[in-house]
Design an enzyme around this catalytic site. Sequence first.
Site, PDB file in Angstrom:
ATOM      1  CB  THR A  62      -3.753   3.973  -9.119  1.00 12.97           C
ATOM      2  OG1 THR A  62      -2.872   4.872  -8.451  1.00 12.97           O
ATOM      3  CG2 THR A  62      -4.095   2.826  -8.193  1.00 12.97           C
TER       4      THR A  62
ATOM      5  CG  ASN B 293       3.607  -1.944 -12.795  1.00 12.19           C
ATOM      6  OD1 ASN B 293       4.282  -2.218 -13.789  1.00 12.19           O
ATOM      7  ND2 ASN B 293       3.484  -0.714 -12.334  1.00 12.19           N
TER       8      ASN B 293
ATOM      9  CG  ASP C 266      -2.185   0.780   1.052  1.00 13.85           C
ATOM     10  OD1 ASP C 266      -2.095   2.000   0.818  1.00 13.85           O
ATOM     11  OD2 ASP C 266      -3.267   0.191   1.107  1.00 13.85           O
TER      12      ASP C 266
ATOM     13  CD  GLN D 200      -0.677 -10.403 -25.803  1.00 23.51           C
ATOM     14  OE1 GLN D 200      -1.554  -9.568 -25.589  1.00 23.51           O
ATOM     15  NE2 GLN D 200       0.533 -10.061 -26.194  1.00 23.51           N
TER      16      GLN D 200
ATOM     17  CG  LEU E 102       4.758  -5.478  -6.716  1.00 25.63           C
ATOM     18  CD1 LEU E 102       4.145  -5.366  -5.325  1.00 25.63           C
ATOM     19  CD2 LEU E 102       3.781  -4.928  -7.740  1.00 25.63           C
TER      20      LEU E 102
ATOM     21  NE  ARG F 106       8.316 -10.262 -12.320  1.00 24.16           N
ATOM     22  CZ  ARG F 106       7.711  -9.080 -12.449  1.00 24.16           C
ATOM     23  NH1 ARG F 106       7.506  -8.570 -13.652  1.00 24.16           N
ATOM     24  NH2 ARG F 106       7.331  -8.394 -11.391  1.00 24.16           N
TER      25      ARG F 106
ATOM     26  CE1 TYR G 128      -0.849  -7.221 -19.199  1.00 26.67           C
ATOM     27  CE2 TYR G 128       0.659  -8.927 -18.447  1.00 26.67           C
ATOM     28  CZ  TYR G 128       0.420  -7.622 -18.849  1.00 26.67           C
ATOM     29  OH  TYR G 128       1.474  -6.726 -18.900  1.00 26.67           O
TER      30      TYR G 128
ATOM     31  N   GLY H 285      -5.597   4.859   2.317  1.00 30.76           N
ATOM     32  CA  GLY H 285      -5.647   3.927   3.442  1.00 30.76           C
ATOM     33  C   GLY H 285      -4.686   4.385   4.516  1.00 30.76           C
TER      34      GLY H 285
ATOM     35  CE1 TYR I 129     -12.500   3.555  -8.137  1.00 32.11           C
ATOM     36  CE2 TYR I 129     -14.749   3.445  -8.963  1.00 32.11           C
ATOM     37  CZ  TYR I 129     -13.764   2.988  -8.110  1.00 32.11           C
ATOM     38  OH  TYR I 129     -14.039   1.956  -7.237  1.00 32.11           O
TER      39      TYR I 129
HETATM   40  P1  NAD Z   1      -9.863   2.491   0.091  1.00 28.38           P
HETATM   41  O1  NAD Z   1      -9.582   3.805  -0.513  1.00 28.38           O
HETATM   42  O2  NAD Z   1     -10.161   2.410   1.537  1.00 28.38           O
HETATM   43  O3  NAD Z   1      -8.639   1.483  -0.189  1.00 28.38           O
HETATM   44  C1  NAD Z   1      -7.811   1.563  -1.299  1.00 28.38           C
HETATM   45  C2  NAD Z   1      -6.378   1.311  -0.841  1.00 28.38           C
HETATM   46  O4  NAD Z   1      -5.504   1.362  -1.986  1.00 28.38           O
HETATM   47  C3  NAD Z   1      -5.878   2.368   0.147  1.00 28.38           C
HETATM   48  O5  NAD Z   1      -5.253   1.768   1.254  1.00 28.38           O
HETATM   49  C4  NAD Z   1      -4.879   3.185  -0.678  1.00 28.38           C
HETATM   50  O6  NAD Z   1      -3.870   3.778   0.109  1.00 28.38           O
HETATM   51  C5  NAD Z   1      -4.359   2.128  -1.633  1.00 28.38           C
HETATM   52  N1  NAD Z   1      -3.791   2.701  -2.867  1.00 28.38           N
HETATM   53  C6  NAD Z   1      -4.329   3.658  -3.656  1.00 28.38           C
HETATM   54  N2  NAD Z   1      -3.519   3.909  -4.696  1.00 28.38           N
HETATM   55  C7  NAD Z   1      -2.450   3.088  -4.556  1.00 28.38           C
HETATM   56  C8  NAD Z   1      -1.263   2.896  -5.302  1.00 28.38           C
HETATM   57  N3  NAD Z   1      -1.012   3.580  -6.421  1.00 28.38           N
HETATM   58  N4  NAD Z   1      -0.359   1.974  -4.864  1.00 28.38           N
HETATM   59  C9  NAD Z   1      -0.590   1.264  -3.718  1.00 28.38           C
HETATM   60  N5  NAD Z   1      -1.695   1.411  -2.980  1.00 28.38           N
HETATM   61  C10 NAD Z   1      -2.617   2.322  -3.391  1.00 28.38           C
HETATM   62  O7  NAD Z   1     -11.055   1.844  -0.766  1.00 28.38           O
HETATM   63  P2  NAD Z   1     -11.841   0.458  -0.575  1.00 28.38           P
HETATM   64  O8  NAD Z   1     -13.264   0.764  -0.400  1.00 28.38           O
HETATM   65  O9  NAD Z   1     -11.150  -0.401   0.404  1.00 28.38           O
HETATM   66  O10 NAD Z   1     -11.674  -0.153  -2.037  1.00 28.38           O
HETATM   67  C11 NAD Z   1     -10.730  -1.174  -2.321  1.00 28.38           C
HETATM   68  C12 NAD Z   1     -10.862  -1.571  -3.782  1.00 28.38           C
HETATM   69  O11 NAD Z   1     -12.174  -2.050  -4.042  1.00 28.38           O
HETATM   70  C13 NAD Z   1     -10.598  -0.418  -4.752  1.00 28.38           C
HETATM   71  O12 NAD Z   1      -9.884  -0.909  -5.863  1.00 28.38           O
HETATM   72  C14 NAD Z   1     -11.984  -0.006  -5.166  1.00 28.38           C
HETATM   73  O13 NAD Z   1     -11.995   0.558  -6.442  1.00 28.38           O
HETATM   74  C15 NAD Z   1     -12.740  -1.329  -5.113  1.00 28.38           C
HETATM   75  N6  NAD Z   1     -14.168  -1.098  -4.889  1.00 28.38           N
HETATM   76  C16 NAD Z   1     -14.640  -0.754  -3.658  1.00 28.38           C
HETATM   77  C17 NAD Z   1     -16.003  -0.525  -3.490  1.00 28.38           C
HETATM   78  C18 NAD Z   1     -16.587  -0.158  -2.159  1.00 28.38           C
HETATM   79  O14 NAD Z   1     -17.781   0.125  -2.104  1.00 28.38           O
HETATM   80  N7  NAD Z   1     -15.869  -0.186  -1.064  1.00 28.38           N
HETATM   81  C19 NAD Z   1     -16.880  -0.628  -4.586  1.00 28.38           C
HETATM   82  C20 NAD Z   1     -16.338  -0.949  -5.830  1.00 28.38           C
HETATM   83  C21 NAD Z   1     -14.991  -1.202  -5.979  1.00 28.38           C
END
Ligand code: NAD
Length: 327
Positions: free
Chosen positions: A98, A105, A39, A168, A69, A112, A165, A44, A151
């Site tokens: 992201t 990534n 993270d 392919q 990574l 890998r 991915y 978060g 988004y």
């Molecule tokens: P959140 O924002 O609490 O968690 C996302 C986490 O990703 C955070 O800890 C943030 O620091 C981390 N993050 C963001 N960009 C990053 C990067 N470039 N590299 C590393 N870490 C990164 O949101 P959430 O509700 O826990 O959502 C988690 C996932 O589920 C997300 O991908 C979101 O799109 C998906 N999602 C959530 C919901 C929902 O209702 N909670 C609905 C649809 C999709």
Amino acid sequence: MPAASRPRKTVIVTGGAGFLGSHLCDRLLGDGHHVLCVDNFYSGTKDNVLHLLDDHRFELLRHDVTVPLFVEGEEIYNLACPASPVHYQFDPVQTVKTNVHGAINVLGLARRIKARVLQASTSEVYGDPEVHPQVETYWGHVNPIGPRACYDEGKRCAETLFFDYHRQHNVRIKVARIFNTYGPRMQVNDGRVVSNFIVQALRNEPITLYGDGTQTRSFCFVTDLVEAFIRLMDTPDDLTGPVNLGNPVEHTVRELADKIVALTGSRSAIVHKPLPMNDPVRRRPDISQAKAVLGWEPKVGVDDGLKQTIAYFDELLKKGPAALEHR
Ligand code: NAD
Ligand code: UDP
């Protein structure tokens, strides 16, 4: 398969310090696995996984998924991405990176190390849907140049990458389309509707209803969602999804506000604010596929889930400003 008889694995959770990710880490450790939480703490916080740091099977890596990574593991859950409109629109270019560079990534890593990889996709791929309830075969109705596009289109492109991915490079993928999920460990300033309304109600501050409140959402409690994640990851390789995951019980946002005021016994009044641009009018998942292939449907009703979430925020707010510093 019962947790005890499942083989122990090393599981990588990107976005593991977020709301959903931290609950997923809890569950995976509870099932006996090793967890590598990756993270960059964009939306978060370390506080969400503080209770796990002493567990020798848990490792926390500060890393941005837009950078490749090199780690080891058998399974990857790709959750890294801010999920609240307020957070993902704060730096929209980073949100696209992201989603897109992050997916490349993470998929490169999966290729890998020959890991299975699950993508946390979203109901936002359906945009402001013209089909209701939303089925997985619906291609969506997304404004590609609006404020939500970083988004929505980012997540759509990530799905494209997952399937490319898979076709392919034979990467074993699972795509979950998550509908609005809520629960403890959402941030106080998260900006999403459930946390906003609960925090406002507990502070007896005005409840900010965007638009006339007739727009609908369907709210899934976090433990139900995590159960679905685990089941989806455990399916045979030919099951790629996408699979809708969410609670099919639909509420207007106005109903949600009234419910939260009643459950908290709040003195808050409801105030109307402008509806954000391209805010979807109706949203409810068709979960027939999840029921059929995962044997899954949500168990926690909205009243029960809201009570648990209210109890969490109530305790947090009572701790005072210092406890909120990182939340
Ligand atoms: P959140 O924002 O609490 O968690 C996302 C986490 O990703 C955070 O800890 C943030 O620091 C981390 N993050 C963001 N960009 C990053 C990067 N470039 N590299 C590393 N870490 C990164 O949101 P959430 O509700 O826990 O959502 C988690 C996932 O589920 C997300 O991908 C979101 O799109 C998906 N999602 C959530 C919901 C929902 O209702 N909670 C609905 C649809 C999709
Ligand atoms: N919403 C609201 N008040 C708030 C936050 C959100 O009325 O303080 C509305 C928002 O306009 C949307 C719904 O609640 O119609 C869900 O918003 P959220 O940001 O939680 O998630 P979305 O489903 O829009 O991604």
